[in-house]
Design a protein around this motif. Structure first.
Motif, mmCIF file in Angstrom:
data_model
loop_
_atom_site.group_PDB
_atom_site.id
_atom_site.type_symbol
_atom_site.label_atom_id
_atom_site.label_comp_id
_atom_site.label_asym_id
_atom_site.label_seq_id
_atom_site.Cartn_x
_atom_site.Cartn_y
_atom_site.Cartn_z
ATOM 1 N N TRP A 38 -29.401 41.495 -40.071
ATOM 2 C CA TRP A 38 -28.962 42.877 -39.922
ATOM 3 C C TRP A 38 -28.455 43.418 -41.267
ATOM 4 N N GLY A 39 -28.554 44.728 -41.459
ATOM 5 C CA GLY A 39 -27.948 45.341 -42.638
ATOM 6 C C GLY A 39 -26.433 45.187 -42.606
ATOM 7 N N ASP A 40 -25.826 45.137 -43.777
ATOM 8 C CA ASP A 40 -24.359 45.010 -43.900
ATOM 9 C C ASP A 40 -23.817 43.837 -43.078
ATOM 10 N N GLY A 213 -27.333 54.564 -38.295
ATOM 11 C CA GLY A 213 -27.327 53.126 -38.539
ATOM 12 C C GLY A 213 -26.074 52.796 -39.339
ATOM 13 N N ASP A 214 -26.201 51.875 -40.299
ATOM 14 C CA ASP A 214 -25.026 51.448 -41.066
ATOM 15 C C ASP A 214 -24.336 52.591 -41.810
ATOM 16 N N GLU A 215 -25.087 53.657 -42.117
ATOM 17 C CA GLU A 215 -24.493 54.764 -42.872
ATOM 18 C C GLU A 215 -23.413 55.491 -42.062
ATOM 19 N N TRP A 256 -20.138 42.919 -24.676
ATOM 20 C CA TRP A 256 -19.718 42.030 -25.760
ATOM 21 C C TRP A 256 -20.925 41.182 -26.120
ATOM 22 N N PHE A 257 -21.050 40.895 -27.393
ATOM 23 C CA PHE A 257 -22.293 40.282 -27.866
ATOM 24 C C PHE A 257 -22.008 39.097 -28.783
ATOM 25 N N VAL A 258 -23.015 38.261 -28.879
ATOM 26 C CA VAL A 258 -23.011 37.207 -29.890
ATOM 27 C C VAL A 258 -24.325 37.339 -30.649
ATOM 28 N N ASP A 259 -24.267 37.409 -31.957
ATOM 29 C CA ASP A 259 -25.471 37.370 -32.774
ATOM 30 C C ASP A 259 -25.605 35.950 -33.312
ATOM 31 N N GLY A 260 -26.809 35.413 -33.194
ATOM 32 C CA GLY A 260 -26.981 34.011 -33.581
ATOM 33 C C GLY A 260 -27.899 33.848 -34.770
ATOM 34 N N GLY A 294 -16.449 42.405 -41.513
ATOM 35 C CA GLY A 294 -15.583 42.965 -40.465
ATOM 36 C C GLY A 294 -15.799 42.359 -39.090
ATOM 37 N N TYR A 295 -16.870 41.589 -38.909
ATOM 38 C CA TYR A 295 -17.159 41.035 -37.575
ATOM 39 C C TYR A 295 -16.340 39.775 -37.303
ATOM 40 N N SER A 296 -16.409 39.322 -36.055
ATOM 41 C CA SER A 296 -15.521 38.253 -35.578
ATOM 42 C C SER A 296 -16.243 36.915 -35.644
HETATM 43 C C1 N2P Z 1 -23.979 45.438 -38.652
HETATM 44 C C2 N2P Z 1 -24.714 44.568 -37.707
HETATM 45 C C3 N2P Z 1 -24.130 44.593 -36.387
HETATM 46 C C4 N2P Z 1 -24.718 43.689 -35.416
HETATM 47 N N1 N2P Z 1 -24.763 46.308 -39.346
HETATM 48 C C5 N2P Z 1 -24.260 43.982 -34.041
HETATM 49 N N2 N2P Z 1 -24.907 43.189 -33.115
#
Ligand code: N2P
Length: 352
Positions: A38-40, A213-215, A256-260, A294-296
């Motif tokens: 993912w961006g950022d 998006g990220d902007e 709530w999500f988990v990115d793997g 900033g993510y957990s």
């Molecule tokens: C941040 C990416 C966030 C991922 N740009 C959220 N699932």
């Protein structure tokens, strides 16, 4: 504005540093790993540190949402080694035979992942993925522009905030908001419920300043809108930069999500990919990353290393009881009707 400045400077420097965008074919002394994230969603220094320690070059590119990523990794397109899909997208890629089972003996730092992030429904036996970051979805609002209490998704439909609302350009996330506002599950396969959600989003479209998006983060920091649909990690960055901003998970419930991290079935640099995934699970690296984006982190030993205000933040680390509420859900893969989700989203954006 220190963090934002650092982030922008890092992006400008991407080409000059130890990692590069897809298309540049040179390798490090110990080869390369081709990463699609993912961006950022990484501290660029982490990729540099990896290259310094291992001699493996990181060929890095990014995407804005799960659907964009999926479209570019479909067979016949560029082949990536390590990809960072969200939960429901991991499930879909497993079902479509696009991922390889991981050899966890090559990822000793997997032991650092907290138990609560293992055996989740998208990868029930922990065979294909490693939790990278997690978070919730909620509303970021500017307290100088919104003076009423914010506790419901309804506010994103209030005509008082005409052209004062940012939504994400992400089909699952936006449809989720409409479904939760209606009191339905975000995983519904009921066509009538999805039709209602579509109508609601079409009704909202004229109020939406932009699908971002990220902007969107910088726009909210600069006070360009009053309200934004936001992931908690993005909220952390925004709240740190602008103290007028606040974050809330609406009472109707949310995602709530988990990115793997996963390894593509056609990965060409398997050993390097294992080293990369293992590196990102090291507590000092996971902490550096989590502080920057900033993510957990799903690694308690990394959370311990974070500055107090992040480690104890209720935005990044809500009380565990919040995630257990009945109206908080993870996404699952609605493959059988995914074309309906996509066509709803196309129609909604066309009406903006
Ligand atoms: C941040 C990416 C966030 C991922 N740009 C959220 N699932």
């Amino acid at each position: 504005m220190k963090r934002t400045v650092k982030r922008l400077l890092s992006l400008v420097a991407v080409g000059a540093m130890g990692f590069s965008m897809v298309g540049c074919s040179s390798e490090g002394e110990n080869g390369k790993v081709v990463v699609y994230n993912w961006g950022d969603y990484i501290d660029p220094e982490v990729n540099d540190l990896f290259t310094q320690e291992t001699g493996i070059k990181v060929v890095y590119s990014d995407y804005a949402n799960n659907e964009e990523m999926y479209a570019s990794v479909e067979p016949g397109n560029v082949s990536y080694d390590v990809i960072f899909p969200s939960d429901y997208m991991i499930e879909k890629m497993i079902n479509n035979d696009m991922l390889q089972k991981l050899d966890f003996s090559k990822i000793p730092n997997y032991a650092n992942i907290d138990e609560q992030f293992k055996n989740l429904p998208y990868d029930p036996n922990n065979e294909y993925s490693i939790p990278y970051m997690w978070g919730t979805m909620g509303i970021v609002y500017n307290k100088t522009m919104v003076t009423e209490p914010v506790d419901s998704w309804d506010i994103l439909w209030d005509s008082k905030y005409d052209d004062q609302i940012f939504m994400y350009d992400s089909e699952r996330d936006s449809i989720m908001v409409a479904l939760k506002k209606l009191g339905y599950s975000m995983n519904t396969r009921d066509k009538a419920q999805l039709e209602e959600a579509k109508q609601l989003l079409i009704e909202q479209a004229p109020l939406v300043l932009a699908y971002v998006g990220d902007e969107g983060k910088n726009k909210m920091i600069n006070g360009e809108a009053a309200l934004m649909l936001a992931w908690s990690g993005d909220a952390m960055v925004m709240l740190q930069e602008n103290p007028d901003l606040a974050y809330v998970i609406p009472k109707e419930g949310s995602n709530w999500f988990v990115d793997g991290m996963v390894m593509s079935k056609d990965a060409a640099n398997v050993e390097q990919a294992y080293q990369y995934m293992n590196f990102l699970c090291r507590p000092d690296i996971a902490a550096k990353n989590a502080e920057y984006i900033g993510y957990s982190t799903p690694i308690s030993a990394a959370r311990e290393l974070l500055p107090e205000e992040i480690k104890n933040s209720e935005v990044a680390y809500p009380d565990p009881s919040i995630l257990k509420k009945d109206n908080m859900e993870m996404f699952n893969d609605p493959s059988d009707i995914i074309s309906l989700y996509s066509s709803i989203w196309t129609e909604v954006k066309a009406s903006n």
